[in-house]
Scaffold this motif. Structure first.
Motif, PDB file in Angstrom:
ATOM      1  N   MET A 594       0.944  -1.265  -0.131  1.00 57.16           N
ATOM      2  CA  MET A 594       0.045  -0.322  -0.227  1.00 57.16           C
ATOM      3  C   MET A 594       0.945   1.624  -0.339  1.00 57.16           C
ATOM      4  SD  MET A 594      -3.561  -0.767   1.414  1.00 57.16           S
ATOM      5  CE  MET A 594      -5.075  -2.244   0.906  1.00 57.16           C
ATOM      6  N   SER A 595       0.314   1.779  -0.850  1.00 55.14           N
ATOM      7  CA  SER A 595       1.149   3.259  -0.668  1.00 55.14           C
ATOM      8  C   SER A 595       0.241   4.366  -1.308  1.00 55.14           C
ATOM      9  CB  SER A 595       2.163   3.119  -1.864  1.00 55.14           C
ATOM     10  OG  SER A 595       2.896   4.548  -2.188  1.00 55.14           O
ATOM     11  N   LYS A 596       0.715   5.292  -0.602  1.00 53.54           N
ATOM     12  CA  LYS A 596       0.277   6.431  -1.839  1.00 53.54           C
ATOM     13  C   LYS A 596       0.172   7.502  -2.298  1.00 53.54           C
ATOM     14  CE  LYS A 596      -0.090   8.353   3.866  1.00 53.54           C
ATOM     15  NZ  LYS A 596       0.137  10.075   4.311  1.00 53.54           N
ATOM     16  N   SER A 597       0.886   7.055  -3.301  1.00 54.46           N
ATOM     17  CA  SER A 597       1.292   7.808  -4.271  1.00 54.46           C
ATOM     18  C   SER A 597       1.413   6.718  -5.815  1.00 54.46           C
ATOM     19  CB  SER A 597       3.080   7.512  -4.351  1.00 54.46           C
ATOM     20  OG  SER A 597       3.469   6.328  -4.515  1.00 54.46           O
ATOM     21  N   VAL A 598       0.428   5.579  -4.902  1.00 52.21           N
ATOM     22  CA  VAL A 598      -0.362   4.581  -6.227  1.00 52.21           C
ATOM     23  C   VAL A 598      -1.874   4.118  -6.139  1.00 52.21           C
ATOM     24  CG1 VAL A 598      -1.041   2.108  -6.418  1.00 52.21           C
ATOM     25  CG2 VAL A 598       1.488   3.085  -6.068  1.00 52.21           C
ATOM     26  N   GLY A 599      -2.196   5.065  -4.332  1.00 51.30           N
ATOM     27  CA  GLY A 599      -3.566   5.472  -4.733  1.00 51.30           C
ATOM     28  C   GLY A 599      -4.139   4.073  -4.091  1.00 51.30           C
ATOM     29  N   ASN A 600      -3.136   3.894  -3.697  1.00 52.91           N
ATOM     30  CA  ASN A 600      -4.461   2.069  -3.277  1.00 52.91           C
ATOM     31  C   ASN A 600      -4.520   1.624  -1.333  1.00 52.91           C
ATOM     32  OD1 ASN A 600      -2.207   1.632  -2.245  1.00 52.91           O
ATOM     33  ND2 ASN A 600      -1.868  -0.074  -2.668  1.00 52.91           N
ATOM     34  N   VAL A 601      -4.522   2.837  -0.955  1.00 49.56           N
ATOM     35  CA  VAL A 601      -4.026   2.801   0.424  1.00 49.56           C
ATOM     36  C   VAL A 601      -5.796   2.738   1.020  1.00 49.56           C
ATOM     37  CG1 VAL A 601      -3.513   3.747   2.593  1.00 49.56           C
ATOM     38  CG2 VAL A 601      -1.712   4.654   0.870  1.00 49.56           C
ATOM     39  N   ILE A 602      -5.851   1.908   2.404  1.00 46.39           N
ATOM     40  CA  ILE A 602      -7.437   2.103   2.947  1.00 46.39           C
ATOM     41  C   ILE A 602      -7.069   2.362   4.318  1.00 46.39           C
ATOM     42  CG2 ILE A 602      -9.099   0.029   3.645  1.00 46.39           C
ATOM     43  CD1 ILE A 602      -9.134  -1.184   1.180  1.00 46.39           C
ATOM     44  N   SER A 603      -7.752   2.778   5.037  1.00 44.20           N
ATOM     45  CA  SER A 603      -7.450   4.030   5.842  1.00 44.20           C
ATOM     46  C   SER A 603      -8.426   2.562   7.008  1.00 44.20           C
ATOM     47  CB  SER A 603      -7.050   4.800   5.729  1.00 44.20           C
ATOM     48  OG  SER A 603      -7.402   5.770   7.886  1.00 44.20           O
ATOM     49  N   PRO A 604      -7.962   2.594   7.986  1.00 43.07           N
ATOM     50  CA  PRO A 604      -8.664   2.198   8.769  1.00 43.07           C
ATOM     51  C   PRO A 604     -10.436   2.862   9.232  1.00 43.07           C
ATOM     52  CG  PRO A 604      -6.469   1.364   9.755  1.00 43.07           C
ATOM     53  CD  PRO A 604      -6.864   2.877   8.574  1.00 43.07           C
ATOM     54  N   ASN A 605      -9.947   4.060   9.976  1.00 45.30           N
ATOM     55  CA  ASN A 605     -11.105   4.452   9.586  1.00 45.30           C
ATOM     56  C   ASN A 605     -12.415   4.673   8.332  1.00 45.30           C
ATOM     57  OD1 ASN A 605     -10.059   5.805  12.041  1.00 45.30           O
ATOM     58  ND2 ASN A 605      -9.640   7.348  11.274  1.00 45.30           N
ATOM     59  N   GLU A 606     -11.357   4.535   6.844  1.00 48.60           N
ATOM     60  CA  GLU A 606     -12.294   4.167   6.257  1.00 48.60           C
ATOM     61  C   GLU A 606     -13.604   3.242   6.131  1.00 48.60           C
ATOM     62  OE1 GLU A 606     -10.554   5.886   1.941  1.00 48.60           O
ATOM     63  OE2 GLU A 606      -9.837   4.609   2.829  1.00 48.60           O
ATOM     64  N   ILE A 607     -13.228   1.651   7.107  1.00 48.79           N
ATOM     65  CA  ILE A 607     -13.489   0.736   7.810  1.00 48.79           C
ATOM     66  C   ILE A 607     -14.551   1.105   8.424  1.00 48.79           C
ATOM     67  CG2 ILE A 607     -13.759  -1.295   7.911  1.00 48.79           C
ATOM     68  CD1 ILE A 607     -10.880  -1.916   6.753  1.00 48.79           C
ATOM     69  N   LEU A 608     -14.519   1.539   9.121  1.00 45.00           N
ATOM     70  CA  LEU A 608     -15.378   2.026  10.448  1.00 45.00           C
ATOM     71  C   LEU A 608     -16.104   2.754  10.293  1.00 45.00           C
ATOM     72  CD1 LEU A 608     -12.943   1.106  12.108  1.00 45.00           C
ATOM     73  CD2 LEU A 608     -13.315   2.593  14.297  1.00 45.00           C
ATOM     74  N   HIS A 609     -15.788   4.210   9.635  1.00 45.35           N
ATOM     75  CA  HIS A 609     -17.143   5.710   9.156  1.00 45.35           C
ATOM     76  C   HIS A 609     -18.199   4.994   8.155  1.00 45.35           C
ATOM     77  CE1 HIS A 609     -14.961   6.701  12.600  1.00 45.35           C
ATOM     78  NE2 HIS A 609     -14.357   7.039  12.332  1.00 45.35           N
ATOM     79  N   GLY A 610     -17.684   3.777   7.362  1.00 41.61           N
ATOM     80  CA  GLY A 610     -18.325   3.263   6.583  1.00 41.61           C
ATOM     81  C   GLY A 610     -18.131   4.325   4.770  1.00 41.61           C
ATOM     82  N   THR A 611     -16.873   4.642   4.886  1.00 44.87           N
ATOM     83  CA  THR A 611     -16.862   5.355   3.524  1.00 44.87           C
ATOM     84  C   THR A 611     -16.143   4.756   2.272  1.00 44.87           C
ATOM     85  OG1 THR A 611     -14.440   6.297   3.969  1.00 44.87           O
ATOM     86  CG2 THR A 611     -16.527   7.637   4.538  1.00 44.87           C
ATOM     87  N   LEU A 612     -16.301   3.332   1.964  1.00 46.44           N
ATOM     88  CA  LEU A 612     -15.678   2.186   1.410  1.00 46.44           C
ATOM     89  C   LEU A 612     -16.652   1.200   1.079  1.00 46.44           C
ATOM     90  CD1 LEU A 612     -12.441   0.831   2.741  1.00 46.44           C
ATOM     91  CD2 LEU A 612     -12.776   2.645   0.823  1.00 46.44           C
ATOM     92  N   LEU A 613     -17.721   0.898   2.005  1.00 48.64           N
ATOM     93  CA  LEU A 613     -18.962   0.148   1.013  1.00 48.64           C
ATOM     94  C   LEU A 613     -20.267   1.035   1.020  1.00 48.64           C
ATOM     95  CD1 LEU A 613     -18.124  -3.366   2.839  1.00 48.64           C
ATOM     96  CD2 LEU A 613     -17.315  -2.531   0.522  1.00 48.64           C
ATOM     97  N   ARG A 614     -20.784   1.343  -0.403  1.00 53.12           N
ATOM     98  CA  ARG A 614     -21.734   2.169  -0.694  1.00 53.12           C
ATOM     99  C   ARG A 614     -22.780   0.864  -1.071  1.00 53.12           C
ATOM    100  NH1 ARG A 614     -17.702   4.038  -3.801  1.00 53.12           N
ATOM    101  NH2 ARG A 614     -17.102   6.243  -3.188  1.00 53.12           N
ATOM    102  N   LEU A 615     -24.185   1.263  -0.235  1.00 51.35           N
ATOM    103  CA  LEU A 615     -25.455   0.663   0.169  1.00 51.35           C
ATOM    104  C   LEU A 615     -26.197   1.183  -1.618  1.00 51.35           C
ATOM    105  CD1 LEU A 615     -26.576   1.448   3.793  1.00 51.35           C
ATOM    106  CD2 LEU A 615     -25.108  -0.698   2.684  1.00 51.35           C
ATOM    107  N   GLY A 616     -25.838   1.883  -2.020  1.00 51.18           N
ATOM    108  CA  GLY A 616     -26.954   3.049  -3.140  1.00 51.18           C
ATOM    109  C   GLY A 616     -26.876   4.259  -2.883  1.00 51.18           C
ATOM    110  N   LYS A 617     -27.748   4.210  -4.197  1.00 48.46           N
ATOM    111  CA  LYS A 617     -27.537   5.795  -4.532  1.00 48.46           C
ATOM    112  C   LYS A 617     -29.323   6.028  -4.063  1.00 48.46           C
ATOM    113  CE  LYS A 617     -24.637   6.897  -7.743  1.00 48.46           C
ATOM    114  NZ  LYS A 617     -24.479   7.067  -9.195  1.00 48.46           N
TER     115      LYS A 617
END
Length: 911
Positions: A594-617
């Protein structure tokens, strides 16, 4: 958040109080750097530690887990300098250690507060109130006491020798702070040095042809190495004249000479060794004024025919092997390079000063050196060369090898004891033992000095006039006493020659001398490596039960902890850890780091707060689902941490599905148990066979999960739990008793409720180390009678459950269960076939005929098995009725139904 405090801080304090005097389990924390937000690798590490502690809690241990932070070091200092430079009130901060330290301490303090909050959000159960920091005064004093002991044992010395030097950080680095890149590009060159002897009376000058990937080190050349075991050839080239190369190097000679060559004669390596040669520039410019100083040709074991020309350029100021070789012959090292990695005014000969002084050796300096050598006809070829090269692991910029005055720990003297101590250590995975053993075996010295301000000072004094270093047991102990009195900041803030820092005996012997305090600080691995001083038992240091860190710590914290611990304890061959657990790194779905320059970093907070998995629109606004700490923890538990682990959206979707399954399962059991008024224990003989089968299966699973937890194999433990929840509990038992629970108000329902109660409690215990917050939530919603009759699932002892489950073990039923399970699988397959043809709906609406068709003698055993459980087969298979047919056995009520589907299965040859 509602349940977090209860299952973390309150639980830790409670078990400390209620288990006073119980066997203690100590997990010693490898401290994270107090340097910015946490990343997903921190989550892997900290949650693994928490799972480990919580399982030990379930074994009845009193947990001692005190978190720590590594506060010193270059990354924090650089950030502090960058921040401080922006303040108008601070001028020349890079030159003022007092201001650097103040800014760094503030930065580390803020980072610790931020990291601590994140760790607590992840459900980490620990003694947060008493966490330790390497910048704490008491920690620094304990560290200095360890250093003092090593001084008294003669393990600390100062030498001018080559070390890894980082021009970007302007400090020496230890091997543990070095990483290697495979794609570094250097300028390689073939260069010839004129010999000081003749092998052919017809030829006046013959060149020794060397190959180097570091041409910038040529001004520091002191010798050329050959092998006395190899053959060399004197060859002639029209363009480059007469040169000597190894016989093995002839194959590629045309390529680097750029033309064909003529072989003149063979010269054995024994003849070359101890002869002399000249520097080509000195030879060109000084031979007109007199004979230049010659240099020796030496034998070296490391000379190989596989690379280069078989003649090796030796610069003891810029190479470890070169230095060791020259020490044997009392040849001094020179390193005409300054802290910034530029040529200094120490370059010899003097004629080179103007050409090289101030030029970066890894940039213009390389070209400048080759141009100078080319001007006297010494360069045969230069070209770009891709190879493995050391880099600063913090700045990610290339290093150089440079001789400087540094402080070293002579760990070679304690190497034997350190290696012996590893024999008793339990390694997970086992391969980690070989890795750590290799690092310790190959390390003779440890460069412990750093040219930075933010750290623990090396307590050395230097004579103001002569610069001689003073570091004796007496001088060190006196300095430690002064630090206790004046505080460690006084080391930097006092006048540089303040006499109070000088031991009285030194002042008495040399009353007119002045001594200045050194500016070097200790390697941060020495800081964290002495954190074992926190582990005490009966007032003495004692080894931890577990150290658990990433695989990079074999050359870092694991090693520094081991070496300082062994150095402190006389004739002790016990490591500071009884068990050493190593985990891999976190990669993305493509297996990339994982690297910021590659753009493939997943932050623990993204998992905790739900900004990764979207339910829909909805109305143009994306909806997110906060997965919480449980998702993070399930991902850690399901990962085989002994290798590098992966995380991506698909994996997180799987995690969410698992959590949903747990929640639905417990929702069902809580609903089924809400009105249970039966006894908390039933006689096994009164239970119908489906209930006893469920409890036998649970006992087997419970024991296997316990084994995997004990082996620190959490992914297999969770896999067993998931298999139980999906197949055995939900797929089999709940389906078989669903009608009973809904329709039967009497004893049959109580039997099912009792069985579900046991499964409910045991499943909580199995999942408690992994998802404690969720289990706390389940407990809070449990019926009142459960809370009064059972201990809390986060503190109940594993052995108590196992003892209860063992009461329901039935050897006869356990032996029959494989046969019954095969029948169930066949029934399920037949039902699916019927459903696919839309011939049936619910399984409970169908009738089953079990036909045993074999004529073998053991047919009766299979029939007998089914006969034993005939009254319970319908419930067991979750169908309306089950009939048997076989030799001497006919359906009790005949068979009038239409056959919708059939399935064959074998039981030990019986069909």
């Amino acid at each position: 958040k509602k349940y977090l405090k209860q299952c973390t801080d309150k639980l830790y304090k409670s078990q400390q109080q209620t288990r006073e005097g119980k066997p203690e389990f100590v997990l010693h924390d490898g401290p994270p750097f107090a340097n910015g937000p946490l990343h997903i690798g921190h989550a892997l590490n900290k949650i693994l530690k928490d799972i480990t502690c919580r399982f030990q809690l379930a074994l009845g241990k009193r947990i001692k887990y005190v978190p720590g932070w590594d506060c010193h070091g270059l990354p924090i200092e650089i950030k502090a300098i960058e921040q401080a430079k922006g303040r108008e009130s601070i001028h020349h901060v890079s030159a003022d250690p007092v201001q650097i330290r103040e800014a760094a301490r503030s930065l580390a303090t803020d980072a610790i507060a931020e990291q601590k909050a994140s760790f607590q959000q992840w459900g980490i159960m620990a003694d947060w109130d008493n966490s330790w920091k390497t910048m704490d005064p008491d920690f620094e004093l304990r560290q200095l006491e360890v250093f003092s002991t090593m001084v008294k044992k003669g393990l600390i010395n100062r030498r001018f020798k080559p070390v890894h030097w980082s021009p970007s950080s302007r400090t020496a680095l230890a091997e543990a702070e070095v990483e290697y890149r495979e794609d570094h590009q250097s300028t390689a060159a073939y260069v010839k040095y004129p010999m000081d002897f003749r092998v052919d009376d017809q030829v006046s000058t013959i060149g020794l042809l060397i190959w180097t990937t570091t041409p910038w080190t040529l001004p520091a050349n002191k010798a050329i190495a050959v092998s006395t075991e190899m053959e060399y050839w004197h060859i002639k080239s029209r363009k480059h004249g007469h040169v000597v190369i190894a016989k093995a190097a002839l194959t590629g000679a045309e390529e680097y000479l750029g033309e064909r060559y003529e072989i003149i004669q063979m010269i054995h390596g024994r003849y070359l060794a101890e002869k002399k040669y000249y520097d080509p520039i000195e030879f060109e410019y000084l031979s007109k004024k007199g004979k230049p100083q010659s240099r020796p040709i030496l034998h070296a074991d490391f000379v190989s025919p596989d690379t280069g020309t078989g003649l090796v350029h030796i610069a003891p100021g810029h190479g470890m092997d070169d230095y060791d070789l020259c020490c044997k012959y009392a040849i001094g090292a020179v390193a005409p390079v300054d802290d910034a990695g530029c040529f200094s005014n120490l370059v010899l000969p003097q004629s080179l000063h103007n050409e090289l002084n101030g030029k970066a050796v890894l940039d213009q300096g390389t070209d400048a050196v080759l141009n100078l050598f080319d001007s006297v006809g010494a360069v045969v070829k230069r070209y770009p060369f891709i190879h493995k090269y050391p880099y600063d692991w913090r700045t990610k910029k290339p290093l150089i090898i440079r001789a400087t005055e540094q402080w070293f720990a002579d760990v070679g003297k304690i190497q034997g004891e350190a290696l012996e101590s590893l024999a008793a250590v339990d390694f997970v995975p086992e391969s980690a033992k070989e890795r750590l053993t290799s690092f310790v075996s190959n390390r003779k010295e440890w460069c412990i000095s750093r040219q930075r301000a933010w750290g623990v000072p090396i307590p050395a004094l230097y004579h103001e006039g002569r610069g001689k270093a003073i570091l004796t047991p007496e001088s060190v102990d006196h300095i430690i006493t002064q630090i206790r009195i004046r505080g460690i900041e006084a080391w930097w803030s006092d006048e540089s020659t303040e006499p109070e820092w000088v031991a009285p005996s030194i002042r008495a012997d040399y009353p007119n001398a002045k001594y200045r305090r050194g500016k070097d600080t200790m390697d941060v691995w020495f800081d964290s490596g002495t954190s074992w001083t926190h582990m005490t038992k009966d007032g003495k240091s004692a080894p931890a039960d577990v150290y658990l860190e990433g695989s990079d710590q074999h050359r870092g914290w694991f090693q520094s902890s081991l070496l300082t611990y062994i150095a402190q304890h006389d004739h002790q061959t016990q490591a500071p850890f009884k068990k050493l657990i190593t985990h891999g790194f976190v990669l993305d779905s493509a297996g990339r780091k994982m690297s910021k320059s590659v753009g493939n970093v997943i932050s623990p907070n993204e998992i905790l707060h739900g900004t990764l998995l979207r339910l829909g629109k909805r109305t143009g606004v994306r909806k997110h689902q906060a997965m919480g700490a449980d998702a993070l923890r399930v991902w850690v538990a399901m990962s085989d941490y002994t290798n590098d682990v992966r995380i991506n959206l698909a994996i997180l979707e799987n995690v969410r599905a698992q959590l949903r399954k747990y929640r639905n399962t417990f929702r069902f059991t809580l609903g089924a148990l809400d009105d249970f008024n039966g006894p908390m224990m039933m006689n096994p003989e009164t239970l119908q066979s489906p209930h006893r089968m469920a409890l036998i299966t649970l006992g087997q699973i419970f024991r296997r999960v316990h084994t995997y937890y004990s082996q620190s194999n959490y992914s297999k433990a969770l896999s067993e739990i998931n298999r139980y929840v999906v197949n055995d509990l939900s797929g089999f038992y709940i389906e078989s008793v669903r009608d009973v629970l809904y329709l039967d108000p009497g004893d049959l329902r109580r039997q099912a409720q009792f069985t579900l109660l046991i499964a409910h409690q045991c499943l909580q215990t199995m999942l408690a180390p992994i998802v404690p917050s969720f289990i706390e939530e389940v407990w809070q919603h449990s019926p009142k009678y459960v809370k009064t009759q059972y201990p809390h699932p986060l503190t109940i002892l594993w052995a108590d459950h196992q003892k209860g489950l063992d009461m329901f073990h039935d050897s006869r039923l356990a032996a029959d269960m494989p046969t019954l399970s095969k029948a169930l699988s066949a029934i399920n397959s037949a039902q699916e076939a019927a459903r696919s043809q839309e011939l049936m709906g619910s399984g409970v609406s169908c009738y089953v005929l079990l036909q045993v068709q074999s004529s073998e003698s053991d047919m009766s055993d299979v029939l007998s098995c089914f006969e034993r459980y005939r009254p319970d087969l319908a419930m067991m298979f979750a169908v309306s009725a089950v009939e048997l047919e076989g030799k001497g056995v006919s359906p009790a009520h005949g068979w009038a139904g239409e056959r919708m589907a059939s399935e064959e299965f074998d039981v030990e040859g019986v069909r």
